[in-house]
Design a protein around this motif. Structure first.
Motif, short mmCIF file in Angstrom:
data_model
loop_
_atom_site.label_atom_id
_atom_site.label_comp_id
_atom_site.label_asym_id
_atom_site.label_seq_id
_atom_site.Cartn_x
_atom_site.Cartn_y
_atom_site.Cartn_z
N VAL A 39 46.71 -0.71 -12.22
CA VAL A 39 46.68 0.80 -12.70
C VAL A 39 45.32 0.93 -13.51
O VAL A 39 45.07 -0.05 -14.54
N ALA A 40 44.59 1.99 -13.59
CA ALA A 40 43.38 2.17 -14.34
C ALA A 40 43.90 2.69 -15.47
O ALA A 40 44.84 3.59 -15.81
N VAL A 41 43.33 2.25 -16.88
CA VAL A 41 43.75 2.82 -18.18
C VAL A 41 42.72 3.83 -18.84
O VAL A 41 43.26 4.38 -19.67
N ASP A 58 46.98 9.69 -10.06
CA ASP A 58 48.32 9.60 -10.87
C ASP A 58 49.54 10.31 -10.15
O ASP A 58 50.58 9.58 -10.44
N GLU A 59 49.59 11.34 -9.69
CA GLU A 59 50.68 12.17 -9.14
C GLU A 59 51.35 11.15 -8.16
O GLU A 59 52.72 11.00 -7.95
N ASP A 60 50.46 10.56 -6.98
CA ASP A 60 50.97 9.84 -6.16
C ASP A 60 51.49 8.52 -6.49
O ASP A 60 52.63 8.21 -5.93
N THR A 92 49.72 9.62 -19.01
CA THR A 92 48.83 9.61 -17.98
C THR A 92 48.04 8.36 -17.54
O THR A 92 47.57 7.71 -18.53
N THR A 93 47.88 8.18 -16.34
CA THR A 93 47.06 7.22 -15.86
C THR A 93 46.05 7.72 -15.37
O THR A 93 45.76 8.83 -14.97
N TYR A 94 45.05 6.88 -14.97
CA TYR A 94 43.71 7.20 -14.26
C TYR A 94 43.79 6.83 -12.82
O TYR A 94 42.74 6.62 -12.46
N GLY A 95 44.94 6.65 -12.40
CA GLY A 95 45.17 6.55 -11.12
C GLY A 95 45.40 4.96 -11.02
O GLY A 95 45.57 4.10 -11.83
N ALA A 96 45.68 4.54 -9.49
CA ALA A 96 45.76 2.96 -9.32
C ALA A 96 45.10 2.62 -8.12
O ALA A 96 45.26 3.14 -7.05
N LEU A 97 44.78 1.50 -7.96
CA LEU A 97 44.52 0.70 -6.68
C LEU A 97 45.55 0.02 -6.16
O LEU A 97 46.24 -0.83 -6.95
N TYR A 98 46.02 0.22 -5.07
CA TYR A 98 47.10 -0.48 -4.34
C TYR A 98 46.66 -1.49 -3.40
O TYR A 98 46.01 -1.09 -2.43
N THR A 116 54.11 -4.96 -26.57
CA THR A 116 53.76 -3.36 -26.95
C THR A 116 53.10 -2.74 -25.83
O THR A 116 53.33 -1.64 -25.37
N GLN A 117 52.22 -3.68 -25.34
CA GLN A 117 51.27 -3.15 -23.90
C GLN A 117 52.28 -2.91 -22.77
O GLN A 117 52.27 -1.86 -22.05
N ALA A 118 53.24 -3.82 -22.81
CA ALA A 118 54.22 -4.04 -21.46
C ALA A 118 54.99 -2.59 -21.71
O ALA A 118 55.27 -1.91 -20.67
N VAL A 119 55.70 -2.34 -22.86
CA VAL A 119 56.52 -1.21 -22.95
C VAL A 119 55.82 0.17 -22.88
O VAL A 119 56.24 1.08 -22.41
N HIS A 120 54.66 0.07 -23.41
CA HIS A 120 53.79 1.35 -23.03
C HIS A 120 53.62 1.80 -21.95
O HIS A 120 53.93 2.82 -21.34
N LEU A 121 53.42 0.69 -20.88
CA LEU A 121 53.22 0.88 -19.74
C LEU A 121 54.56 1.38 -18.87
O LEU A 121 54.39 2.26 -17.99
N MET A 122 55.34 0.52 -19.23
CA MET A 122 56.91 0.71 -18.57
C MET A 122 57.88 0.59 -19.68
O MET A 122 58.58 -0.44 -19.83
N PRO A 123 58.27 1.84 -20.19
CA PRO A 123 59.40 1.99 -21.10
C PRO A 123 60.74 1.34 -20.84
O PRO A 123 61.36 0.83 -21.69
#
Ligand SMILES: Cc1cc2nc3c(=O)[nH]c(=O)nc-3n(C[C@H](O)[C@H](O)[C@H](O)COP(=O)(O)OP(=O)(O)OC[C@H]3O[C@@H](n4cnc5c(N)ncnc54)[C@H](O)[C@@H]3O)c2cc1C
Length: 376
Positions: free
Chosen positions: A105-107, A134-136, A148-154, A294-301
């Motif tokens: 995931v792009a930050v 992001d929407e996909d 909001t993410t900046y998209g992600a490479l799968y 903190t980083q992990a919860v920010h990404l995945m609450p």
């Protein structure tokens, strides 16, 4: 000859020093080739970096650039499916290979541009890499990601295993094929004759060997000093933690800047990992784990409500240029190195076992080892 003060003497063709995933993979391969093999470890097998690692087979997600490391990673990743079947057949033990793939995931915008560029060169290299806006991403991951993410490479072909399960399967298979293992047996010095390594001294006695393979992870640089060698391998501490969960929030591994989240097959969630220079200290500390959580919860609450299972810390075998050191040692007959795998030792364990087997049985190696030579 140095060492040799005790009377207890063992003999073997190949002696592997170090029973992490690298040493265990070489032991398995050599045993399969019918080579008489003994492996020693100063602690329990797999109790150092291997125990701490997340188990990602991140041949693409971990690589920022094309080159020999990327090629080595891709070659190793391709071996795992077949290796799993073989180890399962021999030992009955499963390495717990999981294949849903990894989202990187792009930050921020800079991260997004780097990942888009990575998609291009990795595709040109024949690998699969799909871009999700992001929407996909939300359609796939649901409410698991907020903000909001900046998209992600799968990366569909980057997988994961459970390190301990892989280690146990390698060791049990190697034993079934005739390899011997000694735990709590620390090498203290090399035995040499006329400049060649002919074995090692341990605290329990002498082990003579035709070939000695150092697979001693973060400790290899220190051991090399005993022969006046500059082996560019040193400890890079990594801290992580495990959470308990009967139903992990997603089957995918989610990887972002400085933090990754891996759902494990036993229901636990692995959250990693820091990178720190702190010598040989393997104790977890609160500051690093607080920052990581903190980083992990920010990404995945949703992780915030999961029970804390265990803090983890281990010493990655870092190398000066980030590449492993694989092969013989010019000027020191009898000595071989398989070390410096840094962040990717689990991924690279399969190819390392394979090429070291080829080297030690006098077969042409399936990978060009020049980029990984000690004197590169
Ligand atoms: C937090 C963290 C996360 C990671 N995540 C990943 C990941 O997702 N994917 C991946 O591919 N890699 C990952 N890694 C890296 C990976 O774990 C390592 O690259 C790999 O375990 C290295 O294996 P090794 O066998 O070389 O070292 P180790 O597992 O450290 O084994 C070396 C062994 O040598 C023994 N030894 C040392 N000195 C002596 C001596 N004098 N005599 C006898 N024995 C000795 C030690 O006791 C030890 O058991 C991670 C590492 C950490 C710390």
């Amino acid at each position: 000859m140095n060492g040799g003060t005790r009377t207890n003497v063992l003999e073997t063709d190949v002696l592997i020093v170090g029973g992490g995933v690298i040493g265990a993979s070489i032991a398995y391969e050599l045993a399969e080739a019918g080579v008489q093999t003994l492996l020693i470890d100063k602690d329990n097998l797999g109790s150092q970096s291997t125990r701490a690692g997340a188990g990602m087979l991140g041949a693409q997600v971990e690589m920022m650039n094309p080159g020999p490391m990327f090629e080595l990673g891709v070659a190793s990743r391709a071996l795992f499916s077949n290796l799993r079947e073989k180890l399962l057949e021999i030992s009955g033990l499963d390495m717990e290979l999981q294949t849903p793939g990894i989202f990187r995931v792009a930050v921020d915008e800079e991260d997004r541009q780097e990942l888009l560029a990575r998609q291009i060169w990795q595709r040109e290299a024949g690998q699969r890499a799909e871009w999700y806006e992001d929407e996909d991403l939300r359609n796939i991951l649901g409410d698991n990601i907020v903000g909001t993410t900046y998209g992600a490479l799968y990366i569909p072909d980057d997988h994961q295993v459970r390190n301990n399960a892989l280690l146990l399967a390698l060791v049990a298979s190697a034993k079934a094929l005739g390899a011997k293992f000694l735990e709590h047996t620390a090498m203290t010095s090399f035995l040499t004759e006329n400049g060649a390594v002919v074995g090692v001294q341990t605290q329990d006695g002498v082990i003579r060997a035709n070939r000695v393979v150092l697979a001693t992870g973060a400790w290899t640089g220190l051991l090399g000093q005993g022969l006046g060698l500059d082996i560019p391998v040193f400890p890079v501490k990594g801290q992580s933690f495990l959470l308990d969960s009967y139903a992990p929030p997603t089957p995918y591994t989610i990887f972002t800047h400085g933090c990754y989240i891996l759902p494990k097959r036993n229901g636990q969630v692995y959250v990693g990992a820091t990178e720190e220079a702190s010598g040989f200290d393997t104790r977890p500390n609160l500051g690093s784990l607080a920052k990581l959580s903190t980083q992990a919860v920010h990404l995945m609450p949703s992780l915030a409500s999961l029970p804390f299972a265990e803090p983890i810390a281990g010493l990655r075998p870092g190398s000066r240029d980030g590449l492993p050191v694989l092969g013989d040692v010019p000027g020191v007959p009898g000595l071989y190195l398989a070390t410096g795998h840094f962040r990717n030792g689990v991924l690279l364990s399969a190819i390392t076992g394979k090429v070291m087997r080829e080297l030690l049985t006098g077969t042409e190696t399936s990978v060009d080892l020049k980029p990984f030579a000690l004197m590169r």
